[in-house]
Scaffold this active site. Structure first.
Site, short mmCIF file in Angstrom:
data_model
loop_
_atom_site.label_atom_id
_atom_site.label_comp_id
_atom_site.label_asym_id
_atom_site.label_seq_id
_atom_site.Cartn_x
_atom_site.Cartn_y
_atom_site.Cartn_z
N ASP A 4 28.89 29.33 -17.98
CA ASP A 4 29.50 28.86 -19.21
C ASP A 4 30.92 28.35 -18.89
OD1 ASP A 4 29.96 28.70 -22.11
OD2 ASP A 4 31.23 30.47 -21.83
N SER A 46 27.20 24.36 -21.15
CA SER A 46 28.14 24.54 -22.26
C SER A 46 27.64 23.84 -23.51
CB SER A 46 29.51 23.98 -21.87
OG SER A 46 30.40 23.94 -22.96
N ALA A 47 28.18 24.24 -24.65
CA ALA A 47 27.93 23.52 -25.89
C ALA A 47 28.72 22.21 -25.93
CB ALA A 47 28.32 24.39 -27.08
N LYS A 64 20.41 28.10 -23.60
CA LYS A 64 20.84 28.20 -22.21
C LYS A 64 19.75 28.83 -21.35
CE LYS A 64 25.82 28.02 -22.92
NZ LYS A 64 27.12 28.65 -22.67
N ASP A 122 30.20 34.60 -21.64
CA ASP A 122 31.07 35.49 -22.42
C ASP A 122 30.67 35.64 -23.88
OD1 ASP A 122 31.95 32.77 -23.15
OD2 ASP A 122 33.56 33.84 -24.19
N ASN A 143 25.61 33.23 -27.34
CA ASN A 143 24.68 32.16 -26.94
C ASN A 143 24.43 32.15 -25.44
OD1 ASN A 143 27.35 31.21 -26.47
ND2 ASN A 143 26.66 29.10 -26.53
#
Length: 275
Positions: free
Chosen positions: A12, A46-47, A202, A225, A228
């Site tokens: 992430d 990542s988003a 993910k 962290d 998601n």
């Protein structure tokens, strides 16, 4: 566990390899050449959008590695301005049209952001959009009428809705009572609602990237962290939760590391891969 066990790392970004001032973990950056020498790819998931991820990948020296954008809705390789698509899972536009009409009618204060490839389109430049722009370093295209945009955007990879936490959580709870069979809704922060295709996660990105590298899941380390990140922390051979992660995330990981302000990602790489 020895370093020979791990052949692929998927991490992430926010709250993981960036500290609370959104700066890259310098200690981790210094380790990337050693990982390259061992032939161990470090892949970001990542988003964020391609343009939001690219400067971080560049700073870390990850040129050539895939980027799993929008939590895996779009996996690319190459220059984000002229990238090649490895995998993509677009949203169902019919459902998104219905969704946008509902939000506009029932939750008019919510800031709506559409993402298609490298393009970020917002319905207005409000405090939330400006805050997101400051974090990612991107600038949105402002389109007051979003519904017509759906007719020209192909494909649509993600929506991000932002407002005060109470409003976003009310919206999220309301959506659980409705039928959107092809669309998933989840909170990435207490005031951020992410919208992707149903099967995007993910976990799915981990499976697809591991297949891309022909690496067994048990030889993959994932670092995250937030909630998601849980699916990829569970599925990987070694799931590492950051010290700043909520307790619910830590419980789902195999091990914990230091926080993002204490070089936690670098410590995990050092302890489980390089030593």
């Amino acid at each position: 566990m020895t370093k020979r066990t791990i052949r692929l790392i998927i991490s992430d970004i926010d709250g993981t390899i960036l500290n609370d001032r959104h700066q890259v973990d310098q200690k981790l950056k210094d380790m990337i050449p050693a990982l390259k020498e061992l032939g161990i790819p470090f892949v970001l998931a990542s988003a964020r959008s391609p343009l939001g991820m690219e400067p971080i990948a560049q700073e870390l020296g990850l040129d050539g590695n895939p980027l799993a954008c929008y939590n895996g809705a779009l996996v690319i390789k190459g220059d984000p301005q002229r990238y090649s698509t490895i995998i993509e899972h677009p949203l169902d536009k019919k459902e998104i049209r219905t969704f946008l009409e509902l939000v506009k009618a029932e939750f008019p204060s919510v800031s709506i952001n559409l993402y298609s490839g490298k393009d970020w389109i917002a319905d207005r430049l409000d405090q939330w959009v400006q805050m997101e722009a400051d974090i990612t370093g991107e600038q949105p295209i402002i389109q007051n009428a979003l519904l017509p945009v759906l007719d020209v955007l192909l494909p649509l990879h993600k929506l991000l809705l932002i407002d005060e936490p109470a409003v976003i959580q009310q919206l999220h709870a309301y959506l659980q009572t409705l039928d959107f069979p092809h669309t998933a809704f989840y909170l990435s922060k207490d005031n951020y609602l992410e919208v992707t295709a149903k099967h995007v996660s993910k976990e799915q990105a981990l499976q697809e990237i591991a297949q891309y590298y022909q690496t067994p899941l048990e030889e993959v380390m994932t670092i995250g962290d937030n909630f998601n990140d849980i699916p990829m922390l569970r599925l990987a051979g070694l799931g590492v939760a950051m010290g700043n992660a909520p307790q619910g995330v830590k419980q789902e990981a195999n091990v914990q590391t230091y926080s993002n302000n204490q070089h936690g990602a670098a410590e995990a790489v050092e302890n489980y891969v390089l030593i």
